[in-house]
Design an enzyme around this catalytic site. Sequence first.
Site, short mmCIF file in Angstrom:
data_model
loop_
_atom_site.label_atom_id
_atom_site.label_comp_id
_atom_site.label_asym_id
_atom_site.label_seq_id
_atom_site.Cartn_x
_atom_site.Cartn_y
_atom_site.Cartn_z
N HIS A 128 46.04 0.93 10.52
CA HIS A 128 46.02 -0.33 11.27
C HIS A 128 44.86 -1.21 10.81
CE1 HIS A 128 48.41 1.92 14.52
NE2 HIS A 128 49.22 1.21 13.76
N GLU A 145 41.32 -1.73 12.40
CA GLU A 145 40.56 -0.54 12.76
C GLU A 145 39.59 -0.16 11.63
OE1 GLU A 145 43.65 2.15 14.15
OE2 GLU A 145 44.39 0.63 15.55
N HIS A 168 42.05 6.51 13.63
CA HIS A 168 42.33 5.20 14.25
C HIS A 168 41.14 4.82 15.13
CE1 HIS A 168 46.77 4.78 13.50
NE2 HIS A 168 46.57 6.03 13.14
N GLU A 217 41.35 8.87 17.73
CA GLU A 217 41.03 7.48 18.10
C GLU A 217 39.52 7.44 18.29
OE1 GLU A 217 43.06 4.87 18.40
OE2 GLU A 217 45.07 5.69 18.71
#
Length: 445
Positions: A187, A190, A322, A395
């Site tokens: 992404h 990120e 992420h 994450e």
Amino acid sequence: MRPRTPHPRRLNGRLATAVVTGLLALAMATPASSDSVAAPDAERTREYEVTGPRTPTERTAVAATGASVDAVRHGSVVVTADARQAERIRRMGYALRVLPGPPDRRDGRAPVPFDFPPADAKYHNYKEAMAEVDADVAAHPSIMSKQVIGRSYEGRDIVAVKITNGAKKPPGRTAAKPEVLFTAHQHAREHLTVEMALYLIKEFGSTYGKDARVTKMVDERVIWVVPDVNPDGGEYDIATGSYRSWRKNRQPNAGSTARGTDLNRNWNYKWGCCGGSSGSTGSETYRGTGPESAPEVKVVADFVRSRIVGGKQRITAAIDFHTYSELVLWPFGWTYDDTAPGMTRDERDAFAAVGKSMAASNGYTPEQSSDLYITDGTIDDWLWGDQKIFGYTFEMYPSSGNGGFYPPDEVIDRETARNRDAVLQLLENADCMYRSIGKEAQYCA
Ligand code: 7B0
Ligand code: CA
Ligand code: ZN
């Protein structure tokens, strides 16, 4: 409910910033660049706090509008949505609050095209990241090499760094070394994940022969790091000097002005199966025209398949980095069920045991991916479902209560080193993930 008081002064300030940012973007767009065509108003996305959804099913319904769910809190979520998606979420009966846009870190200085703003200069743009990789490889040629595994839609190299001491073998083992894969930056916005990958490469290089755990893993594993899966998206996100909150790649979509595929919805396992991605080109979670339709996904999937040697996948474990929310996630994302066709109880328990142990070291929250909301076509589901690789999603910083895709560069060192122990734990478990549930003899004899 407490009425919210407007802040007209702050709003004006933000509007003024938006106007200046817009003018700058226009001034900086070169005629040759496709970026010079501003996105139509309807495609403009904003971040919202949505108050109300509190269960995985309710959050999946919010995501089904085509918005991306960026953070999950108790009784609320943060989404990126365009005007239509926001309206659909409102009609579900939830309250929406517009969140401030990305921070302005230009310090009043003129932006440099395709670079981070001055205050965030410690982040690496694509060129800087590749230079850093080359410098690390050059400094440690006996344990590191770089391969170009393919190219992005716009033609940038996608690279994999291989870290191992080829001269060493694990004691008492005749079989090939277990391999572990670390990927980052599916992404675009990120950016901290690229720093995570660069940290790992630097750390393995500089502490080999000094730190006992690192030395053992470089000797007894093959470590693969793909530091930038989505270079086009990343460069687009920083191209004007003001962050654009871009998520997808930069592939055009036929018959649409909206660009980009969500790489983490484009993998070839249960692609588009379950309401965890969107078929609309404008969506933040657009899944593409078919599995691996995004060149970047095809490149990394081909690379992973190339590690099948003699009919056996050599990669046994993986982390896809992420941001944000501070989570350790394991598959599946396509179903709420803990076990499913393709995931036995022991497999799930091994995922959870190692996942929880890693989370204990970095302070993240461990859970199954679908405890957040349903996703389909993600890399971790593919790694497990198709390749039987124990693939986790991390994450990173910040936590969901303290949100944002653009933490200042001052946090890079702390937040990358924070995952050192978790990464070493995964490497140490990678020869037999079932040891974590006391079933080494049954599965790894
Ligand atoms: C995503 O905010 C992926 C879970 C994978 N099973 C979570 C990820 O692709 O939705 N969250 S994020 O976009 N980084
Ligand atoms: Ca700074
Ligand atoms: Zn992500």
